[in-house]
Design an enzyme around this catalytic site. Structure first.
Site, PDB file in Angstrom:
ATOM      1  N   ASP A  17       0.849  -1.195   0.000  1.00 51.45           N
ATOM      2  CA  ASP A  17       0.000   0.000   0.000  1.00 51.45           C
ATOM      3  C   ASP A  17       0.883   1.244   0.000  1.00 51.45           C
ATOM      4  O   ASP A  17       1.781   1.373   0.838  1.00 51.45           O
ATOM      5  CB  ASP A  17      -0.901  -0.002   1.239  1.00 51.45           C
ATOM      6  CG  ASP A  17      -2.053   0.977   1.107  1.00 51.45           C
ATOM      7  OD1 ASP A  17      -2.506   1.213  -0.026  1.00 51.45           O
ATOM      8  OD2 ASP A  17      -2.505   1.495   2.134  1.00 51.45           O
ATOM      9  N   HIS A  22      -4.458  13.891   0.931  1.00 53.22           N
ATOM     10  CA  HIS A  22      -4.690  13.075   2.119  1.00 53.22           C
ATOM     11  C   HIS A  22      -3.503  13.196   3.075  1.00 53.22           C
ATOM     12  O   HIS A  22      -3.684  13.367   4.285  1.00 53.22           O
ATOM     13  CB  HIS A  22      -4.894  11.614   1.724  1.00 53.22           C
ATOM     14  CG  HIS A  22      -4.975  10.673   2.885  1.00 53.22           C
ATOM     15  ND1 HIS A  22      -6.065  10.607   3.719  1.00 53.22           N
ATOM     16  CD2 HIS A  22      -4.087   9.755   3.356  1.00 53.22           C
ATOM     17  CE1 HIS A  22      -5.862   9.686   4.651  1.00 53.22           C
ATOM     18  NE2 HIS A  22      -4.666   9.154   4.442  1.00 53.22           N
ATOM     19  N   GLU A  68     -10.603   3.911   3.676  1.00 52.64           N
ATOM     20  CA  GLU A  68      -9.695   4.696   2.845  1.00 52.64           C
ATOM     21  C   GLU A  68     -10.039   4.446   1.385  1.00 52.64           C
ATOM     22  O   GLU A  68     -10.123   3.298   0.940  1.00 52.64           O
ATOM     23  CB  GLU A  68      -8.234   4.343   3.136  1.00 52.64           C
ATOM     24  CG  GLU A  68      -7.796   4.756   4.539  1.00 52.64           C
ATOM     25  CD  GLU A  68      -6.290   4.774   4.708  1.00 52.64           C
ATOM     26  OE1 GLU A  68      -5.593   4.065   3.952  1.00 52.64           O
ATOM     27  OE2 GLU A  68      -5.816   5.496   5.598  1.00 52.64           O
ATOM     28  N   GLU A  93      -9.187   4.206  -2.254  1.00 47.52           N
ATOM     29  CA  GLU A  93      -7.971   3.980  -3.025  1.00 47.52           C
ATOM     30  C   GLU A  93      -8.278   3.282  -4.346  1.00 47.52           C
ATOM     31  O   GLU A  93      -9.335   2.679  -4.527  1.00 47.52           O
ATOM     32  CB  GLU A  93      -6.985   3.103  -2.237  1.00 47.52           C
ATOM     33  CG  GLU A  93      -6.644   3.621  -0.846  1.00 47.52           C
ATOM     34  CD  GLU A  93      -5.467   2.880  -0.235  1.00 47.52           C
ATOM     35  OE1 GLU A  93      -4.657   2.301  -1.001  1.00 47.52           O
ATOM     36  OE2 GLU A  93      -5.359   2.890   1.003  1.00 47.52           O
ATOM     37  N   ASP A  95      -8.825   0.300   2.101  1.00 46.74           N
ATOM     38  CA  ASP A  95      -7.852  -0.125   3.118  1.00 46.74           C
ATOM     39  C   ASP A  95      -8.418   0.248   4.498  1.00 46.74           C
ATOM     40  O   ASP A  95      -8.063   1.278   5.068  1.00 46.74           O
ATOM     41  CB  ASP A  95      -6.514   0.574   2.848  1.00 46.74           C
ATOM     42  CG  ASP A  95      -5.440   0.183   3.838  1.00 46.74           C
ATOM     43  OD1 ASP A  95      -5.454  -0.969   4.300  1.00 46.74           O
ATOM     44  OD2 ASP A  95      -4.585   1.030   4.148  1.00 46.74           O
ATOM     45  N   ARG A 143      -7.905   3.540  13.438  1.00 47.06           N
ATOM     46  CA  ARG A 143      -7.048   4.702  13.686  1.00 47.06           C
ATOM     47  C   ARG A 143      -6.483   4.719  15.102  1.00 47.06           C
ATOM     48  O   ARG A 143      -5.368   5.223  15.316  1.00 47.06           O
ATOM     49  CB  ARG A 143      -7.839   5.993  13.422  1.00 47.06           C
ATOM     50  CG  ARG A 143      -8.378   6.141  12.001  1.00 47.06           C
ATOM     51  CD  ARG A 143      -7.284   6.232  10.967  1.00 47.06           C
ATOM     52  NE  ARG A 143      -7.831   6.527   9.644  1.00 47.06           N
ATOM     53  CZ  ARG A 143      -7.114   6.555   8.525  1.00 47.06           C
ATOM     54  NH1 ARG A 143      -5.819   6.289   8.573  1.00 47.06           N
ATOM     55  NH2 ARG A 143      -7.687   6.828   7.372  1.00 47.06           N
ATOM     56  N   GLN A 178      -3.619   2.355  15.180  1.00 44.95           N
ATOM     57  CA  GLN A 178      -2.534   2.926  14.381  1.00 44.95           C
ATOM     58  C   GLN A 178      -1.754   3.973  15.168  1.00 44.95           C
ATOM     59  O   GLN A 178      -0.519   4.000  15.133  1.00 44.95           O
ATOM     60  CB  GLN A 178      -3.102   3.530  13.100  1.00 44.95           C
ATOM     61  CG  GLN A 178      -2.061   4.001  12.098  1.00 44.95           C
ATOM     62  CD  GLN A 178      -2.702   4.471  10.795  1.00 44.95           C
ATOM     63  OE1 GLN A 178      -3.924   4.466  10.645  1.00 44.95           O
ATOM     64  NE2 GLN A 178      -1.879   4.880   9.852  1.00 44.95           N
ATOM     65  N   LYS A 181      -4.059  -2.162  10.171  1.00 45.72           N
ATOM     66  CA  LYS A 181      -4.354  -2.214   8.741  1.00 45.72           C
ATOM     67  C   LYS A 181      -4.577  -3.634   8.206  1.00 45.72           C
ATOM     68  O   LYS A 181      -5.176  -3.794   7.147  1.00 45.72           O
ATOM     69  CB  LYS A 181      -3.182  -1.597   7.955  1.00 45.72           C
ATOM     70  CG  LYS A 181      -2.947  -0.121   8.224  1.00 45.72           C
ATOM     71  CD  LYS A 181      -3.902   0.721   7.429  1.00 45.72           C
ATOM     72  CE  LYS A 181      -3.474   2.184   7.434  1.00 45.72           C
ATOM     73  NZ  LYS A 181      -4.332   3.002   6.560  1.00 45.72           N
ATOM     74  N   THR A 212      -9.025  -5.915   3.959  1.00 49.82           N
ATOM     75  CA  THR A 212      -8.970  -4.964   2.844  1.00 49.82           C
ATOM     76  C   THR A 212     -10.000  -5.416   1.816  1.00 49.82           C
ATOM     77  O   THR A 212     -10.026  -6.593   1.453  1.00 49.82           O
ATOM     78  CB  THR A 212      -7.572  -4.929   2.201  1.00 49.82           C
ATOM     79  OG1 THR A 212      -6.608  -4.531   3.170  1.00 49.82           O
ATOM     80  CG2 THR A 212      -7.532  -3.956   1.026  1.00 49.82           C
ATOM     81  N   GLU A 221     -10.312  12.441   7.904  1.00 54.29           N
ATOM     82  CA  GLU A 221     -10.272  13.789   7.348  1.00 54.29           C
ATOM     83  C   GLU A 221     -11.616  14.486   7.484  1.00 54.29           C
ATOM     84  O   GLU A 221     -11.690  15.641   7.903  1.00 54.29           O
ATOM     85  CB  GLU A 221      -9.879  13.722   5.869  1.00 54.29           C
ATOM     86  CG  GLU A 221      -8.488  13.171   5.603  1.00 54.29           C
ATOM     87  CD  GLU A 221      -8.301  12.799   4.149  1.00 54.29           C
ATOM     88  OE1 GLU A 221      -7.951  13.686   3.354  1.00 54.29           O
ATOM     89  OE2 GLU A 221      -8.506  11.618   3.792  1.00 54.29           O
TER      90      GLU A 221
END
Length: 433
Positions: free
Chosen positions: A133, A140, A205, A207, A239, A243, A246, A259, A263, A380
């Site tokens: 990834d 971002h 996420e 992507e 993905d 958080r 993380q 993560k 996925t 975000e």
């Protein structure tokens, strides 16, 4: 044939005798993505999406409807062999499929190999040996970086090196497979020590996925000018991210359990050949930014390396579905908001001699826009949880709750060409076990 060159298969005047293909949002005859499907009582095998149907490519090979030199690759139980083909051979196969689905004279012998997509199950299209990834969505990176480093959101290496990390291939699943909320270590701000509990900050996420084609031998880099030859196609990729895990675990070695739990990808591989009309110039770098190093610099890639794709994310909650409300759009924006092209991330990945193999999957990283309407994650959109979103039911979301269902979608478009789509990339969040 370079992947930005078009031929008769892209002709906007070309139509199919498969009626549902005309004006289809995702799968007109100009698309023809590959996938792996099964019907009740059958093993998974290769198919091609056309309108609301799936063409059984394995059966077509057995019937002598594809070039004999490509028939074995079409009979496999995964797309790896097709992805390994040289680009010109994939073009030959695409032309053969397009001809059999557009020529009414071929309908009698081809139509028996069509199946309603609604009666089929889709699977992971390839055996994914490795998954990497990247982090090429600069907006971002800026949006997230400002939450932690307001005065200096990007780290010094960002504009020199395509940042990436190795993910977990074993937990990649096709659209429709539910996501179980993961458990892990997180340290609440008020706590003195971490706890082991379900994530409280589950995020998505937005992507693109990049499927690797022929690949390279160990110790042999892929030059930037040849990178396009090693890209078989594209998909959507979510993905999923915890958080809070993380924030606690990522220093000093980067993402791990935050993560690797799940996925989601869209199961159809939109080929590099199908994307030829939708190539566009890579946006110029802002004034003052450093030029890419020579091993990542190629004039043709800069002229054609961006993708004319519009991405969108929608959500439905359990309450929304109970009230019969339509999905609520969270964001929408162009895929051209990538600081590095897909050719550059492929060339960089192999630049140290790392061997890429057919069916490997690369994620671009979250693609966002400078404006809030195009942010590609809840981290975000909610400013790290400080500004919750209000949904049509009056519910609020800082991060995802159990029962929420996320769908990523994408349309590639260009003047004078028929738009094509990627199909859905969806999953519903189930409670932790």
């Amino acid at each position: 044939m370079s992947w930005w060159q078009t031929d008769e298969t892209h002709d906007p005047a070309r139509t199919s005798w498969v009626n549902s293909a005309q004006g289809h949002r995702d799968f007109p005859i100009q698309n023809l993505p590959f996938g792996l499907f099964s019907r009740e009582g059958t093993a998974a095998h290769i198919g091609v999406a056309i309108g609301d149907s799936i063409l059984d490519l394995s059966a077509c090979a057995d019937a002598g409807l594809v070039p004999e030199t490509l028939a074995d690759a079409c009979r496999q139980d995964a797309l790896n062999a097709l992805m390994a083909l040289p680009g010109q051979e994939r073009v030959t196969l695409r032309r053969a499929i397009s001809a059999m689905l557009s020529d009414p004279a071929k309908r009698p012998e081809v139509e028996p190999h069509l199946h309603a997509a609604s009666a089929c199950t889709l699977h992971l299209p390839a055996r994914i040996g490795d998954y990497t990834d990247f982090y090429v969505g600069i907006h971002h990176a800026n949006n997230i970086g400002r939450q932690f480093r307001p005065d200096n959101p990007l780290l010094p290496n960002y504009k020199f090196v395509p940042i990436g990390y190795h993910g977990r291939a074993s937990s990649i699943r096709p659209s429709g497979v539910p996501l179980v909320r993961p458990r892990g270590q997180r340290k609440p701000p008020e706590a003195d020590a971490p706890i082991f509990a379900p994530t409280a900050r589950l995020d998505y996420e937005l992507e693109l996925g990049v499927w690797i084609g022929p690949g390279n031998a160990l110790g042999t880099p892929i030059p930037i000018g040849e990178a396009a030859e090693h890209i078989a196609g594209f998909c959507l990729l979510n993905d999923w991210s915890a958080r809070d895990f993380q924030a606690w675990e990522y220093q000093p070695l980067g993402p791990f359990l935050a993560k690797n739990f799940h996925t989601t990808i869209s199961p159809w591989v939109v080929t590099a050949e199908a994307m030829a009309p939708f190539r566009k110039a890579q946006p110029p770098r802002p004034e003052g930014d450093p030029a890419s190093l020579p091993y990542l610099t190629d004039p043709d890639d800069q002229a054609h390396g961006a993708l004319g794709v519009t991405l969108e994310v929608t959500i439905t909650t359990a309450a929304m579905r109970a009230q019969g409300l339509p999905p609520h759009r969270l964001s929408s924006g162009p895929a051209s908001n990538m600081y590095w092209t897909v050719n550059q991330i492929v060339a960089h990945h192999a630049s140290n001699g790392c061997n890429l193999t057919p069916g490997d999957l690369l994620g671009t990283g979250t693609i966002s826009t400078p404006e809030r309407e195009g942010f590609g994650s809840l981290m975000e959109l909610s400013s790290g949880g400080k500004a919750p979103l209000t949904l049509p039911t009056g519910e609020t979301r800082s991060f995802l709750e159990d029962g929420d269902a996320l769908t990523l979608s994408a349309i590639a478009s260009a003047d004078g060409h028929v738009p094509i789509g990627f199909g859905p990339c969806s999953a519903i969040v189930l409670p932790a076990r």
